[in-house]
Design an enzyme around this catalytic site. Sequence first.
Site, PDB file in Angstrom:
ATOM      1  N   PHE A 124       0.870  -1.177   0.000  1.00 40.36           N
ATOM      2  CA  PHE A 124       0.000   0.000   0.000  1.00 40.36           C
ATOM      3  C   PHE A 124       0.901   1.219   0.000  1.00 40.36           C
ATOM      4  O   PHE A 124       1.652   1.441   0.952  1.00 40.36           O
ATOM      5  CB  PHE A 124      -0.869  -0.047   1.258  1.00 40.36           C
ATOM      6  CG  PHE A 124      -1.929   1.011   1.387  1.00 40.36           C
ATOM      7  CD1 PHE A 124      -3.146   0.874   0.745  1.00 40.36           C
ATOM      8  CD2 PHE A 124      -1.718   2.123   2.194  1.00 40.36           C
ATOM      9  CE1 PHE A 124      -4.147   1.824   0.900  1.00 40.36           C
ATOM     10  CE2 PHE A 124      -2.710   3.070   2.357  1.00 40.36           C
ATOM     11  CZ  PHE A 124      -3.933   2.932   1.710  1.00 40.36           C
ATOM     12  N   GLY A 338      14.485  -6.292  34.472  1.00 44.16           N
ATOM     13  CA  GLY A 338      15.785  -5.711  34.791  1.00 44.16           C
ATOM     14  C   GLY A 338      16.742  -5.820  33.609  1.00 44.16           C
ATOM     15  O   GLY A 338      16.354  -5.609  32.460  1.00 44.16           O
ATOM     16  N   GLU A 362      -0.227   4.367   9.989  1.00 41.38           N
ATOM     17  CA  GLU A 362      -1.677   4.436   9.792  1.00 41.38           C
ATOM     18  C   GLU A 362      -2.323   5.501  10.676  1.00 41.38           C
ATOM     19  O   GLU A 362      -3.428   5.347  11.185  1.00 41.38           O
ATOM     20  CB  GLU A 362      -2.332   3.065  10.009  1.00 41.38           C
ATOM     21  CG  GLU A 362      -1.976   2.082   8.902  1.00 41.38           C
ATOM     22  CD  GLU A 362      -2.799   0.812   8.956  1.00 41.38           C
ATOM     23  OE1 GLU A 362      -4.007   0.896   9.217  1.00 41.38           O
ATOM     24  OE2 GLU A 362      -2.214  -0.262   8.718  1.00 41.38           O
TER      25      GLU A 362
END
Length: 383
Positions: A124, A338, A362
């Site tokens: 896209f 930790g 997005e």
Amino acid sequence: MRDTSYLDWPFFDARHAQLESALDAWATRHLDGAHGSDVDAACRALVALLGQGGWLAHAASADGRIDTRAICLIRETLARHDGLADFAFAMQGLGSGAIGLFGSAENKARYLPDVASGRRIAAFALSEPQAGSDVAAMQCAARLDGDAYVLDGEKTWISNGGIADFYVVFARTGEAPGARGISAFIVDADNPGLEIAERIAVIAPHPLARLRFNHCRVPVTQRLGEAGQGFKVAMATLDVFRTSVAAAALGFARRAFDEALRHATARQMFGQTLADFQLTQAKLAQMATGIDACALLTYRAAWQRDQGRKVTKEAAMAKLTATETAQQVIDAAVQLFGGMGVVSDHPVERLYREIRALRIYEGASEVQQLIIAREVLREAGHA
């Protein structure tokens, strides 16, 4: 420690619980989060694997119908197991969603079965160097020349860039100023005039690139929707998958919480376990509450969309809350581990890198805030 009690919520049907259970079992067998240094090859392999498993068929719908709750459950489950697998699934959906929604019968038949089977990789291509959140600032242009459009310009931050077989590309065609003069096109990766200008490395490795179009001819038949409808195509596609970004963040948060809970109940400190300290209990309570709040917002938005309702505000609320909360949950998990929490490739260290981009892509968190405020003001009758 997998918590599935939320599947009893009224947002879901029986088929959704069955889907989640089947995918979790499949992911346990097939995904281990170890991908080596060749991310391109790993992503191609995951797309093929997801296709063979039948999961991509949920994201690449030939009739444009998407079960949003199913998409969200799949992304949540994959993200809990393997961030790159979630990415591979999501990009197949985002890259082909516009074809399912706006493509011709010819284009649907040509692309979607191969996307669903994992034989083709989709992408896209909306963002540009100077046009990310501000789509109206788009500079990439397409001029009509006979029976084709000629594309010139650049796209950047394109996921699957460099490995995709085709790109859904948005370009300015000039029918009107601003966002109203943009059209959408399917551009095959081997189309002359399209080149990969740059590969982009990010903290959670996945295929990403800058694309360059130089007199790239695309047949008119490859246009999605009408000329000038590109913004509508982009927003309709993002409306489907924006809620699923919240679901992916939720999956990351659930995995971090599970890791933190397992560690806290086993780690011996000062004659007791880490979980026996009130400070740890307070942190676990905050994490658990935040995760449930995210799940409620996410699946409310998904359910509403599946009922045919407008979910602009609800999807923005889900994405904003889930991504920001997941960042906090994962950070707390790192702190509880930790020194081990920052060891390269430790599960919570991977999650720490994977979650960060979700607060940006997005629609960044700040953009989601603007969307929510705009919708609230509109509902209040404020011009």
